[in-house]
Enzyme design. Sequence first.
Site, PDB file in Angstrom:
ATOM      1  CG  HIS A  71      -7.757  -3.948 -18.028  1.00  0.00           C
ATOM      2  ND1 HIS A  71      -7.195  -2.776 -17.598  1.00  0.00           N
ATOM      3  CD2 HIS A  71      -6.875  -4.486 -18.886  1.00  0.00           C
ATOM      4  CE1 HIS A  71      -6.011  -2.610 -18.188  1.00  0.00           C
ATOM      5  NE2 HIS A  71      -5.790  -3.641 -18.964  1.00  0.00           N
ATOM      6  CD1 TRP A  74      -4.068  -7.908 -14.901  1.00  0.00           C
ATOM      7  CD2 TRP A  74      -3.883  -5.924 -13.860  1.00  0.00           C
ATOM      8  NE1 TRP A  74      -4.486  -6.916 -15.765  1.00  0.00           N
ATOM      9  CE2 TRP A  74      -4.388  -5.698 -15.158  1.00  0.00           C
ATOM     10  CE3 TRP A  74      -3.666  -4.821 -13.019  1.00  0.00           C
ATOM     11  CZ2 TRP A  74      -4.690  -4.415 -15.631  1.00  0.00           C
ATOM     12  CZ3 TRP A  74      -3.971  -3.552 -13.485  1.00  0.00           C
ATOM     13  CH2 TRP A  74      -4.469  -3.358 -14.781  1.00  0.00           C
ATOM     14  CE1 TYR A  82       2.874  -2.944 -12.166  1.00  0.00           C
ATOM     15  CE2 TYR A  82       3.202  -4.655 -13.820  1.00  0.00           C
ATOM     16  CZ  TYR A  82       3.030  -3.326 -13.494  1.00  0.00           C
ATOM     17  OH  TYR A  82       3.025  -2.373 -14.478  1.00  0.00           O
ATOM     18  CD  GLU A 128      -4.904  -7.777 -19.635  1.00  0.00           C
ATOM     19  OE1 GLU A 128      -4.834  -7.968 -18.419  1.00  0.00           O
ATOM     20  OE2 GLU A 128      -4.482  -6.734 -20.188  1.00  0.00           O
ATOM     21  CE  LYS A 131       2.070  -5.484 -18.010  1.00  0.00           C
ATOM     22  NZ  LYS A 131       1.740  -4.100 -18.408  1.00  0.00           N
ATOM     23  CG  HIS A 132      -1.233  -9.152 -16.141  1.00  0.00           C
ATOM     24  ND1 HIS A 132      -0.514  -8.275 -15.364  1.00  0.00           N
ATOM     25  CD2 HIS A 132      -1.769  -8.407 -17.144  1.00  0.00           C
ATOM     26  CE1 HIS A 132      -0.624  -7.047 -15.869  1.00  0.00           C
ATOM     27  NE2 HIS A 132      -1.380  -7.103 -16.955  1.00  0.00           N
TER      28      HIS A 132
END
Length: 395
Positions: A71, A74, A82, A128, A131-132
């Site tokens: 996935h 993070w 977070y 991914e 965002k992270h």
Amino acid sequence: MLSNIVVGAVVAFAGSVIADSVSCPSDSPLSCSSSSSTDTCCYNTPGGQILLTQFWDYDPSTGPTDSWTVHGLWPDNCDGTYEEYCDSSREVSNVTAILKAKSPSTLSYMQTYWKDYQGNDEDFWEHEFNKHGTCMSSLETKCYNSYEPQEEVVDYFERAVQEFKNIPTYEWLSAAGIVPSTTKTYTLAQIQSALSSKHGQNVVIRCSSGALNELWYHFNVKGSVQTGTFVPAAPVGSGSTCSSTGIKYLPKDGSTSPTSTTTSAGSNPTGSPGQLSGTGYVYVTTSSATSGGFLISGGTWYRNGGTPATYTATASSDGSTFTLKTSKGNCAVQSNALTCSSSVSSATSFGYDGTYLTYSGSNAFYATSVPSGTTQGTVYTASKSISLKLTWTAT
Ligand SMILES: *[C@@H]1O[C@H](CO)[C@@H](O)[C@H](O)[C@H]1NC(C)=O
């Protein structure tokens, strides 16, 4: 003496810069352990708890039927909250192109093991990182010696893939008798025990409609995300979402992943069951996540870095099978061993079951040992001590 002092000073200075040959000091503190460190290139903060998250996508099913998929990676704060979307100036919309140029083997691996259930892998990967990845302090541009744009994007995906390979969830579960089934159910305690006995810490176990579908493995990091040591950590933040008993672990249906609507280079037009055509890489998977590797041009198995050979698949006229060839020549099974060579006059027919290459209807291939160093392993079609499967990644 003087030169020693100068060298020492350079090393000390370089400690906070992450470039190819420079890493963080070995005594870098573990993330979430110290509030005094100000070197955010070697101490991830505030996102110091790093999660490697994995999906079990069974409806629609994506990825190999005997593997979980990635996935993301993070950064959580040390209290379970977070940050997200931390730097719009570094957001990307071309992960495939970046990896194709800078880390093609990572891209190929992701095309098998980092799948979007809707078939839009590129969009998923962008999401991914944007965002992270932009919230990981050690990936900031100032942490690089002579930063080249998107360098940290490559590092993000390489590290996520590296950590994913260290966590073979499917094998860990099946070693405890927890295997996909349409009828059996498992308890949360069984699943937790199977996973935490391997990971060394509790794992966050998530369900959807009563069925297992996601796992979060938590780590703290000593040093940078790029090159540091990932130390399993107890999860902070939200916990498991499964009920304590009656948990389903449903089989993937073995169909191919949905094909992306775009066919730009690097998208994943895998063949339908039965046939493959065009060029691709052949990756080797074994029950040990650390083995891996790929086939090189002679049809042998290689694990010592480098790039897989390009295989060309040519479909038979009825489309049910295909032949393979490499720069060395046609590929054939001779005396139960795969070989590609100019001396092969008649190429062998292979098949594809939607996930793996097949020979004579079986996706089982074998080796006598796992090759190490520059040794090439012969791939057999007759039973030997090591079981292999061969995946196809279109190029
Ligand atoms: C990716 O996109 C950025 C921003 O548009 C661009 O500067 C860069 O050259 C692209 N990289 C590749 C490998 O295409």
